[in-house]
Design an enzyme around this catalytic site. Structure first.
Site, mmCIF file in Angstrom:
data_model
loop_
_atom_site.group_PDB
_atom_site.id
_atom_site.type_symbol
_atom_site.label_atom_id
_atom_site.label_comp_id
_atom_site.label_asym_id
_atom_site.label_seq_id
_atom_site.Cartn_x
_atom_site.Cartn_y
_atom_site.Cartn_z
ATOM 1 N N CYS A 5 0.830 -1.194 0.000
ATOM 2 C CA CYS A 5 0.000 0.000 0.000
ATOM 3 C C CYS A 5 0.866 1.244 0.000
ATOM 4 C CB CYS A 5 -0.959 0.003 1.193
ATOM 5 S SG CYS A 5 -0.203 -0.330 2.761
ATOM 6 N N ARG A 53 -4.461 0.832 -1.393
ATOM 7 C CA ARG A 53 -4.332 -0.511 -0.840
ATOM 8 C C ARG A 53 -4.467 -1.588 -1.906
ATOM 9 N NH1 ARG A 53 -8.714 -3.612 2.903
ATOM 10 N NH2 ARG A 53 -7.352 -5.177 3.842
ATOM 11 N N VAL A 56 -4.898 -7.949 0.489
ATOM 12 C CA VAL A 56 -4.272 -9.257 0.700
ATOM 13 C C VAL A 56 -5.042 -10.053 1.742
ATOM 14 C CG1 VAL A 56 -2.162 -10.419 1.496
ATOM 15 C CG2 VAL A 56 -1.991 -8.424 0.016
ATOM 16 N N ASN A 80 1.783 1.446 5.999
ATOM 17 C CA ASN A 80 2.330 0.579 4.955
ATOM 18 C C ASN A 80 3.325 -0.347 5.634
ATOM 19 O OD1 ASN A 80 4.892 1.139 2.439
ATOM 20 N ND2 ASN A 80 3.512 -0.576 2.622
ATOM 21 N N GLY A 81 3.040 -1.626 5.656
ATOM 22 C CA GLY A 81 3.986 -2.518 6.312
ATOM 23 C C GLY A 81 3.376 -3.826 6.737
ATOM 24 N N GLU A 82 4.088 -4.469 7.641
ATOM 25 C CA GLU A 82 3.682 -5.790 8.083
ATOM 26 C C GLU A 82 4.330 -6.071 9.434
ATOM 27 O OE1 GLU A 82 3.656 -10.248 6.161
ATOM 28 O OE2 GLU A 82 5.034 -8.758 5.378
ATOM 29 N N ASP A 105 -3.340 -6.438 10.946
ATOM 30 C CA ASP A 105 -2.285 -5.926 11.828
ATOM 31 C C ASP A 105 -2.339 -4.408 11.925
ATOM 32 O OD1 ASP A 105 -1.443 -5.636 9.202
ATOM 33 O OD2 ASP A 105 0.649 -6.101 9.612
ATOM 34 N N GLY A 381 16.249 -12.455 -0.928
ATOM 35 C CA GLY A 381 17.414 -12.658 -0.064
ATOM 36 C C GLY A 381 18.249 -11.444 0.257
#
Length: 616
Positions: A5, A53, A56, A80-82, A105, A381
């Site tokens: 987002c 947005r 998800v 914006n994040g997790e 969250d 990675g």
């Protein structure tokens, strides 16, 4: 989880801005690629928030801007994040009497602020950039994750404070102008494509640095670091350290597999992406989540033109095949054609709002667009080389002993490219000052030998500069494709732990990332485990060099090209004629050599033209 987002906020504590809601809608629309599915606007007299947005999880419960009320106090968030510890936080908040209306969250983060105030950031494990408006206190609280995975830019113009995920949204406001001064030029030509932490290149545009929060009320603006590395003696023996690394890595990867949509991994056949892929595949098998999809990038005819060198000792294909067979993934090899790569240099600039890592950016942009056709979430990675010591400059004596950034040693060449009008900009002094400022920040350990402290300095430089550059690149190129990319090696717990592990352990058996290889001993096949590091693949096709030569020649021959204001045309033409080979040292890192420098100059010209940059 709400990672994909874009956020934008506008606060004025002196006058009402509610009637300017249409301007907020225009600014928010600039972030549509970060979130194509939904747009939300919140407004009251002194604040306007916008949010884009990509859905998800929890389509209704996770909508933003989100407002919650506790007694007579109202709080509104854009985020914006997790958060990777959402459920632990939810449980803790339920135990002290809070209630939740959704599974997102976003609500957990907002409730954490309601309960703990600005100290809430010390509770979070995740990647984030957010703004919270406290209506009762008439205050704004903004924060960015410890390593800077998610971006957060801001500007102050008079009584207005505005912040956003990307610079383009700020520039959409009529009071914010695309002006670049001498310092911005020093950033682009002295440090670029890296940027000083907190620097937005444009005059009066700043970025909240990683691990910082910003608090704004009628008393003013306060910026403070909330997390930093602490140097202390590492007391664990080697075998215990190996197990500790292994458990931290597995936990970080498995926490980031939470998703209501399919998860895939990027796979280059190198140690880092292979570790993520193997651990993910094992979790998928254990949890009955089906076959893992893996993705790699290559270029048309690269196998014909690839030549091994010090920086790229081998190609990826052979090792990718080993990993595909080892984990049983459904593998997708995405092939980028040369004309696409050159054309996408412009798309990459528009995605990042700044000149970037040339075709290293444009190839990632094209790759993410292809991955997004079949996937929404990917694991990558990034960050392993910076924390385990994977780059050549961790072992080259001249780099260890040097007194500048080891990935940008072409200062004379950088200065010589500038036109005579800007030769007075002391690029070397500017870069040296940034280097020395960073070195002074390195947390000292009493009793540590000079050699050990120097290695600590090198790791700090990589964390604060090189890694942030790669994270910026990954965020902008993936977000421009609506793809959510997670970076497990950037878990702050891994970074904190590795910070104090001695170099002798990290360089186990005199191999780069020797400690990581040991920790993965029974997770990866032997050939992959022992593969010498090879960086992100670039094209070796001579047609690409010819294309950027031609584009750059046309720029130099066009009197309206904005780049001509900045560069010395004779020097630039020499670069064009030699395909960039008159630059004797890489422009940046290991990948930006001759053709990439030409592509970087092309990007500067595109940026100046597309963003109507005024140089002052």
């Amino acid at each position: 989880m709400e990672i994909v987002c874009g956020i934008i906020g506008w606060v004025n504590l002196e006058e009402s801005i509610l009637e300017k809601k249409h301007m907020m809608e225009t600014m928010t629309e600039k972030l549509s690629k970060r979130g194509p599915d939904d747009m939300g606007i919140y407004g009251n007299n002194n604040v306007l928030f916008g949010h884009r947005r990509l859905v998800v999880v929890d389509p209704q419960g996770g909508r933003q801007p989100m407002t919650r009320q506790l007694e007579d106090k109202r709080y509104t968030i854009i985020y914006n994040g997790e958060l990777y510890n959402t459920e632990e936080l939810r449980k803790e908040l339920l135990e002290v009497g809070h209630h939740f209306h959704s599974y997102s969250d976003t609500e957990v983060l907002l409730t954490s602020y309601i309960e703990w105030g600005i100290d809430c950031v010390e509770k979070f494990n995740g990647i984030y950039a957010f703004g919270i408006w406290d209506d009762y206190k008439q205050s704004l609280f903004m924060a960015r994750d410890p390593l800077g995975v998610k971006p957060l830019f801001y500007t102050r113009v008079g009584n207005h404070l505005m912040f956003a995920s990307e610079i383009k949204a700020l520039l959409a406001h009529p009071l914010v102008n695309p002006i670049v001064g001498e310092e911005g030029i020093a950033e682009i030509f002295g440090l670029g494509p890296a940027r000083s932490l907190g620097h937005g290149i444009f005059q009066n545009i700043h970025e909240v640095p990683p691990a910082h929060w910003l608090y704004y009320n009628k008393e003013g603006c306060k910026l403070k670091r909330y997390w930093q590395l602490v140097s202390k003696e590492h007391r664990e023996d080697f075998n215990t350290t190996v197990e500790h690394v292994r458990s931290l890595l597995i936990d970080a990867i498995e926490r980031q597999l939470v998703s209501d949509v399919p998860v895939c991994t990027f796979l280059s056949g190198g140690v880092d992406s292979s570790a993520i892929t193997a651990i993910t595949a094992n979790a998928f098998k254990r949890d009955g989540r089906g076959q893992l999809n893996t993705y790699s990038i290559d270029y048309v005819d690269n196998q014909v033109y690839f030549k091994a060198d010090e920086f790229q000792p081998n190609a990826d294909g052979y090792y990718i095949q080993i990993m595909k067979n080892f984990v049983g993934s459904n593998h997708h090899n995405i092939i980028i054609d040369t004309p696409q790569l050159a054309a996408a240099l412009e798309d990459a600039v528009k995605a990042s709002d700044l000149p970037g890592m040339a075709d290293v950016d444009s190839s990632l942009y094209l790759f993410c667009k292809e991955v997004r056709k079949n996937a929404t979430v990917a694991l990558s990675g990034e960050c392993a080389d910076e924390i385990f010591g994977g780059y050549p400059w961790f072992t080259r004596k001249e780099d260890i002993a040097s007194n500048t950034f080891p990935w940008a040693k072409s200062m004379t060449e950088r200065r010589n490219i500038l036109s005579k009008n800007f030769k007075n900009i002391a690029i070397e002094d500017y870069v040296t000052s940034k280097y020395e400022e960073t070195i002074k920040e390195v947390p000292r350990l009493e009793g540590e030998s000079p050699a050990d402290h120097r290695m600590r300095e090198l790791f700090y430089l990589n964390l604060k500069w090189f890694m942030v550059t790669l994270l910026n690149r990954k965020d902008r190129m993936s977000m421009a494709s609506n793809l959510e990319v997670r970076v497990p090696f950037a878990d702050y717990r891994i970074v904190e732990y590795l910070w104090n592990v001695p170099w002798e352990m990290k360089y186990y058996q005199n191999k780069e990332k020797g400690l990581l290889r040991k920790a993965l001993q029974d997770i990866l096949p032997k050939e992959v485990l022992e593969r010498k590091k090879s960086p992100y693949p670039k094209t070796h096709h001579p047609a690409y060099r010819r294309m950027v030569q031609q584009i750059m020649k046309e720029i130099l021959q066009n009197p309206t090209s904005p780049l001509l204001e900045l560069i010395d045309v004779t020097t630039a033409m020499e670069l064009v004629e030699t395909g960039g080979d008159s630059l004797k040292k890489p422009w940046f890192g290991q990948l930006m050599t001759g053709p990439q420098l030409l592509a970087y100059l092309i990007q500067i010209n595109t940026w100046m033209k597309e963003y109507h940059v005024t140089v002052k």
